[in-house]
Design a protein around this motif. Structure first.
Motif: not given
Length: 432
Positions: A320-329
């Motif tokens: 249902s949504m974008i998650e930031t539990t794991s993200f890369v920059l």
């Protein structure tokens, strides 16, 4: 007298040709003038460059001293503590002394009133680093004396100094390309639980020749300016953004920063994340193009023709949504700008973002096409497979054996540590 009469009407005479012939060289002169225009323009530019008439005037107002800028420094201090270890994390053995301490023991807390609204009292939270002696040696001697007397003081000094730690390798060529970033809440997990979480990151970074950057969530209270943020699951997510900013300062020459939430474990130590999804050839096939930002039918979608080599931010998405539990920059100026916009106080304090930074980044992507063009969504199971709380079968979002990462962000204490212990025994050790 002046009316129209039947008399003669005057008409202009036809133009007569000149009775004198033009000189034979007339047309050639005009042709030569047209041909000389580019050369004349180049001559003027040349003379302007070397004999700029305004240069002397401008020099009269130019400062004699060259531009100089202060050196970069951590958020809460003007001093740094250099380390040649690729693994930066707090002194966990001191965490039991921090548990339960009131806010004014680990932070400088002030209460002020706005001159425009004197009836409203505000609380300002600052790091204890703001009370440091300007002389580094004097401050070090003071802390050593305090540490010798009390373990609590030792824990507090270690806590506040963690913001100053930066990586400086002995060999500049020995710089990690990827940094695994995590923020842990010492009130949420026990010492044993935090040890397992951090050891998991350190083990993976060691086997893949990466770096780790771990901080306590409580260290970012000056940015949040409210202890209540850490007591609310969605608001506590904001720590992720500020922890990533701190990681960029500590490892300025790294290529990628990978945030892995504290409610997560890296399950397969053999997988190299660069080969797995960060290299262009690996990322391109898994980019979810024309994917609604708000599934399943949101109007704004990721772009169809975006290239993998232009991506700065990689996120995942739940049902249902974008998650930031794991993200890369990625580590460049564009990604830095995205992170700074994302962590702006206007977004932090906006009450209509129900999911904290997850809602904020969704809003940013919906309203800023340039940032959307630099962002991609990848399938959840790549770096954020969810613990199967509802016992669903064949879900494309939940963890199954062989997945790279598992996360259990929807847990409630004390179940969180129980889930951690369950997965910690299943981590696949490296084969080499």
């Amino acid at each position: 007298m002046f009316g129209q009469t039947g008399g003669s009407k005057f008409k202009p005479r036809q133009r007569q040709k000149s009775i004198l012939p033009l000189p034979a060289t007339f047309n050639r002169i005009h042709t030569l003038q047209r041909k000389n225009i580019p050369w004349i323009a180049l001559l003027i530019l040349f003379m302007w460059y070397f004999f700029n008439p305004f240069g002397v005037i401008a020099g009269m107002f130019r400062s004699a001293t060259p531009n100089s800028y202060p050196p970069p420094h951590p958020l809460t201090s003007h001093n740094v503590i250099e380390t040649n270890s690729r693994f930066i994390y707090p002194a966990l053995e001191l965490s039991p002394y921090l548990k339960g301490l009131p806010l004014d023991r680990i932070m400088k807390v002030s209460r002020v009133r706005d001159s425009n609204f004197p009836e409203i009292e505000k609380t300002l939270i600052k790091s204890l680093n703001s009370l440091d002696d300007p002389d580094v040696e004097t401050q070090r001697a003071k802390e050593e004396a305090e540490n010798a007397v009390s373990d609590v003081s030792k824990a507090i000094n270690s806590f506040k100094n963690q913001d100053k730690v930066v990586f400086k390798p002995k060999n500049p060529d020995d710089y990690p390309q990827v940094i695994i970033v995590t923020a842990v809440d010492y009130e949420r997990y026990s010492l044993d639980g935090m040890t397992k979480l951090i050891q998991n990151r350190v083990d993976y970074a060691h086997f893949q020749n990466y770096g780790t950057f771990v901080r306590y969530s409580q260290e970012f209270l000056p940015q949040l300016n409210a202890q209540s943020f850490l007591q609310t699951r969605e608001k506590a997510k904001w720590v992720r953004i500020y922890c990533m900013q701190a990681a960029r300062f500590a490892f300025p020459k790294a290529k990628w920063f990978w945030f892995v939430d504290q409610d997560s474990l890296i399950m397969d130590m053999d997988i190299n994340i660069e080969q797995y999804m960060l290299n262009d050839d690996a990322l391109d096939p898994i980019m979810m193009r024309e994917q609604p930002l708000v599934p399943p039918s949101g109007a704004i979608k990721t772009y169809k023709n975006v290239r993998a080599n232009s991506i700065k931010l990689i996120v995942t998405q739940s049902e249902s949504m974008i998650e930031t539990t794991s993200f890369v920059l990625r580590n460049d100026h564009v990604a830095k700008s995205i992170l700074e916009i994302w962590g702006n106080q206007l977004y932090l304090n906006y009450q209509s973002f129900p999911y904290g930074p997850d809602s904020a980044i969704t809003h940013i992507l919906q309203w800023h096409p340039f940032i959307l063009s630099k962002t991609t969504i990848v399938p959840a199971k790549t770096i954020a497979a969810a613990h199967n709380f509802k016992k669903k079968e064949d879900s494309k979002f939940t963890y199954s054996e062989g997945d790279f990462v598992v996360q259990w962000g929807d847990c409630k204490a004390p179940a969180c540590e129980q889930i951690l212990n369950q997965y910690d025994m299943l981590v696949k050790k490296p084969s080499k």
